[in-house]
Enzyme design. Structure first.
Site, PDB file in Angstrom:
ATOM      1  N   GLN A 259       4.840  11.767   5.928  1.00  0.00           N
ATOM      2  CA  GLN A 259       3.501  12.283   6.240  1.00  0.00           C
ATOM      3  C   GLN A 259       3.664  13.196   7.388  1.00  0.00           C
ATOM      4  O   GLN A 259       4.282  13.078   8.501  1.00  0.00           O
ATOM      5  CB  GLN A 259       2.752  11.033   6.711  1.00  0.00           C
ATOM      6  CG  GLN A 259       2.217  10.086   5.581  1.00  0.00           C
ATOM      7  CD  GLN A 259       1.808   8.707   6.100  1.00  0.00           C
ATOM      8  OE1 GLN A 259       1.437   7.735   5.363  1.00  0.00           O
ATOM      9  NE2 GLN A 259       1.321   8.840   7.324  1.00  0.00           N
TER      10      GLN A 259
ATOM     11  N   HIS B 113       3.731  -2.545   7.019  1.00  0.00           N
ATOM     12  CA  HIS B 113       3.585  -2.410   5.616  1.00  0.00           C
ATOM     13  C   HIS B 113       4.464  -3.891   5.229  1.00  0.00           C
ATOM     14  O   HIS B 113       5.252  -3.242   4.205  1.00  0.00           O
ATOM     15  CB  HIS B 113       4.117  -0.961   5.147  1.00  0.00           C
ATOM     16  CG  HIS B 113       2.882  -0.146   5.230  1.00  0.00           C
ATOM     17  ND1 HIS B 113       3.479   1.372   5.327  1.00  0.00           N
ATOM     18  CD2 HIS B 113       1.856  -0.011   5.668  1.00  0.00           C
ATOM     19  CE1 HIS B 113       2.541   2.109   5.450  1.00  0.00           C
ATOM     20  NE2 HIS B 113       1.435   1.328   5.794  1.00  0.00           N
TER      21      HIS B 113
ATOM     22  N   ASN C 115       2.928   3.857   1.325  1.00  0.00           N
ATOM     23  CA  ASN C 115       2.008   2.976   1.824  1.00  0.00           C
ATOM     24  C   ASN C 115       1.443   2.037   0.566  1.00  0.00           C
ATOM     25  O   ASN C 115       1.126   2.548  -0.367  1.00  0.00           O
ATOM     26  CB  ASN C 115       0.694   3.876   2.241  1.00  0.00           C
ATOM     27  CG  ASN C 115       1.481   5.419   2.930  1.00  0.00           C
ATOM     28  OD1 ASN C 115       1.879   6.127   2.280  1.00  0.00           O
ATOM     29  ND2 ASN C 115       1.168   5.503   4.018  1.00  0.00           N
TER      30      ASN C 115
ATOM     31  N   HIS D  63       1.323  15.425   9.147  1.00  0.00           N
ATOM     32  CA  HIS D  63      -0.045  15.301   9.572  1.00  0.00           C
ATOM     33  C   HIS D  63      -0.463  15.194  10.998  1.00  0.00           C
ATOM     34  O   HIS D  63       0.470  15.218  11.767  1.00  0.00           O
ATOM     35  CB  HIS D  63      -0.492  14.145   8.587  1.00  0.00           C
ATOM     36  CG  HIS D  63      -0.255  12.861   9.043  1.00  0.00           C
ATOM     37  ND1 HIS D  63      -0.827  11.655   8.918  1.00  0.00           N
ATOM     38  CD2 HIS D  63       1.096  12.537   9.845  1.00  0.00           C
ATOM     39  CE1 HIS D  63      -0.151  10.479   9.488  1.00  0.00           C
ATOM     40  NE2 HIS D  63       0.891  10.915   9.948  1.00  0.00           N
TER      41      HIS D  63
END
Ligand SMILES: Cc1cc2nc3c(=O)[nH]c(=O)nc-3n(C[C@H](O)[C@H](O)[C@H](O)COP(=O)(O)OP(=O)(O)OC[C@H]3O[C@@H](n4cnc5c(N)ncnc54)[C@H](O)[C@@H]3O)c2cc1C
Length: 566
Positions: free
Chosen positions: A390, A500, A543, A392
């Site tokens: 990611q 997760h 994810n 971001h």
């Protein structure tokens, strides 16, 4: 109902109403423990499917949630508050309660001579997740639970990538997976276009695509996100929360067929033979217990608290809590380099917006409009780079930027690695006081009165080697974008921080290595279904929530079939 509640109360005396009180009894059709996105996916799908079947159109759903309401709609994403969207660094998550905290090894006698109680090796703290049984070297130190209506979907990043085929479990055929992912993406509103108009998004994606244009094993794409740009003001977005999944059911009292009771702990299922007969709940505010009778029961309390509920109910198949996987995580933050800012200033593609920004903010040294959305980029998992990425912006308990740098320059890089399946990586729950008692209590309780979880988790040599390659890869990509921000240099995060955890109630056909079947129904129990990331049986780097929603959709379809046959 022929079921003898009195006998059960004798067995579960410590849970039964206090002397002089009567057990409160609620009858429903479907009982769901946990109001996170997975519990809500069960509720929504069962509600919709039963509505169109004459025999089932009055089906009632009762949901219990141990946490409190935190928004007027059930399970709203807190980042939808405009204030957080104006300044993401304010969104430092505070709703995570650690699951298992090892004893402190740095006890310091108090300097203050006042006689105070202090912990020592024989007298350890056990409050709020403090766990004397936790070996710090085997801990998932950052593993946590969010106990609130909506669960972790009140703060999640909303990344919902489609797993690579190497990550995908073989629970379903590829056409079944495709159909389930299509439904799941629709339910959470996954999109890859909500950031297309952002200058920062575009320039980050372009910079990296150009840097690796001769590398056929890399592609930089828009990160799939469960989000919708607002139509009334496109400056803001609506992040998907449990409320998005619930739709009109997120408005309290909207349907007599759906009840959500907050601050209500699901304590234990009553079962005999291969059937659940009822479930005992505790109203946290009044400390009163009551019983719910349903035709089907669902536990969707998160990857650790679902096996905890089964354990507390005396449902303890051998693989419960085993085969636990958690992703490793590498993280850094960079400030975009000068050449990229110059490119924004001079690229005709951005000229109109840059000119407008200079007119409205002539003193701003940067050419980036204040409301330009953040980048949301990913390089998807592939066999040459077997990790999820990611590129971001988001803010958690770490990585908030502070005043040192303009936050428009900041890009976060988060790399997530999978951990090879290992039967011994597991969570255990505090044992009974007497081994053959009726599960009537545990030595150590968590702050909600349930058996304390303890982790036994290690990376294997292959994981360690892969994690090192992952870190090197993140640094290489980061260097194309800019320099590290002090305090956010490349770092490996505490195990558990990915939040997760998977595998603890895994799906499969072999009862020795799995807890539930393809429909997420517990093996050998005809009316108990489970949901959440714990069901995922493979080592996944991306994810997991979207995949867990696929399982929940399949499971709730099978619940409707079951109800139809009753
Ligand atoms: C900072 C952060 C970022 C994340 N980013 C992403 C991301 O980008 N993409 C992604 O896929 N995932 C992400 N996640 C993870 C994602 O939020 C979870 O996978 C998802 O919320 C799991 O859903 P769930 O319903 O199974 O569990 P949860 O969301 O944990 O909900 C379970 C609910 O059950 C309740 N409960 C527990 N025990 C009981 C009990 N005994 N009785 C009654 N209620 C009980 C809890 O209070 C909780 O509300 C992130 C999580 C966090 C915190």
């Amino acid at each position: 109902m022929s079921f003898d509640i009195h006998n059960l109360q004798q067995r579960y005396l410590h849970l039964a109403p206090k002397a002089g009180e009567k057990a409160r009894v609620i009858e429903t059709d479907v009982f769901i423990a946990g109001s996170g996105p997975i519990g809500c996916a069960f509720a929504r799908n069962i509600f919709d499917k039963t509505a169109s079947i004459d025999k089932l159109k009055d089906t009632k759903i009762f949901m219990s949630e141990v946490g409190s309401h935190s928004s007027p709609r059930y399970g709203w994403h807190h980042k939808n508050e405009v204030g957080y969207q104006k300044d993401i660094d304010r969104f430092v998550n505070g709703a995570l309660s650690p699951l298992s905290v090892p004893p402190v090894d740095t006890y310091q006698p108090l300097l203050d001579p006042t006689p105070s109680w202090t912990p020592n090796s024989a007298n350890q703290l056990i409050i709020n997740g403090n766990n004397p049984q936790q070996d710090p070297f085997l801990n998932l130190g950052a593993a946590a639970a969010t106990r609130t209506v909506g669960g972790m979907s009140t703060h999640w990043t909303c990344a919902t990538p489609h797993p690579h085929e190497e990550e995908l479990p073989d629970t379903f055929t590829s056409s079944e997976w495709d159909a389930l992912y299509k439904r799941a993406k629709g339910l959470v509103k996954t999109t890859t276009t909500a950031y297309d108009h952002s200058i920062r998004h575009d320039i980050v994606k372009r910079t990296l695509s150009n840097a690796y244009k001769n590398d056929q094993h890399r592609e930089f794409l828009s990160l799939p996100l469960a989000v919708e740009r607002r139509k009334d003001n496109p400056e803001y977005v609506t992040w998907t929360g449990a409320d998005t999944i619930l739709g009109d059911l997120a408005v309290p009292g909207n349907s007599p067929r759906f009840t959500l009771k907050a601050e209500t702990r699901t304590t234990a299922f009553f079962h005999s033979g291969n059937k659940i007969h009822g479930v005992i709940l505790r109203d946290i505010a009044t400390d009163q217990d009551f019983v719910v009778f349903a035709k089907v029961y669902v536990a969707a309390c998160g990857a650790i608290l679902t096996p905890q509920l089964l354990w507390n109910s005396g449902i303890r198949p051998e693989p419960l809590g085993r085969y636990l996987t958690e992703q490793s995580m590498a993280f850094c933050q960079i400030a975009l380099k000068r050449s990229i800012i110059d490119e924004i200033e001079h690229d005709p593609k951005y000229a109109e917006r840059v000119k407008h920004h200079h007119q409205v903010a002539p003193k701003d040294p940067l050419p980036i409009p204040f409301n330009d959305p953040e980048p949301q980029v990913t390089q998807p998992y592939n066999k040459y780079h077997p990790w999820h990425t990611q590129i971001h912006r988001d803010a958690f308990s770490y990585g908030d930027v502070g005043p040192a740098v303009d936050s428009r320059l900041v890009v976060d890089l988060r790399w997530f690695g999978y951990t090879k399946i290992n039967r011994d990586n597991r969570v255990e729950f505090s044992k009974d006081i007497t081994p053959d008692s009726d599960n009537t209590g545990a030595e150590l309780l968590d702050s909600y009165g349930m058996p304390q979880p303890t982790f036994y988790f290690k990376y294997g040599p292959e994981d360690q080697e892969r994690n090192q390659r992952m870190m090197a890869d993140m640094c290489e990509v980061a260097n194309h974008l800019g320099g590290y921000i002090p305090g956010s240099n490349p770092q490996v995060m505490t195990p558990g921080l990915a939040l997760h955890i998977m595998g603890t109630i895994r799906a499969g056909t072999d009862k020795k290595t799995s807890v539930v079947d393809k429909n997420s129904k517990v093996h050998d129990i005809q009316n108990l279904w489970l949901g959440g990331n714990g069901v995922i049986p493979t080592a996944m780097a991306c994810n997991p929530t979207l995949t867990s929603i696929c399982y929940a959709l399949q499971a709730s379809d099978s619940i409707v079939d079951y109800l139809g046959k009753q």
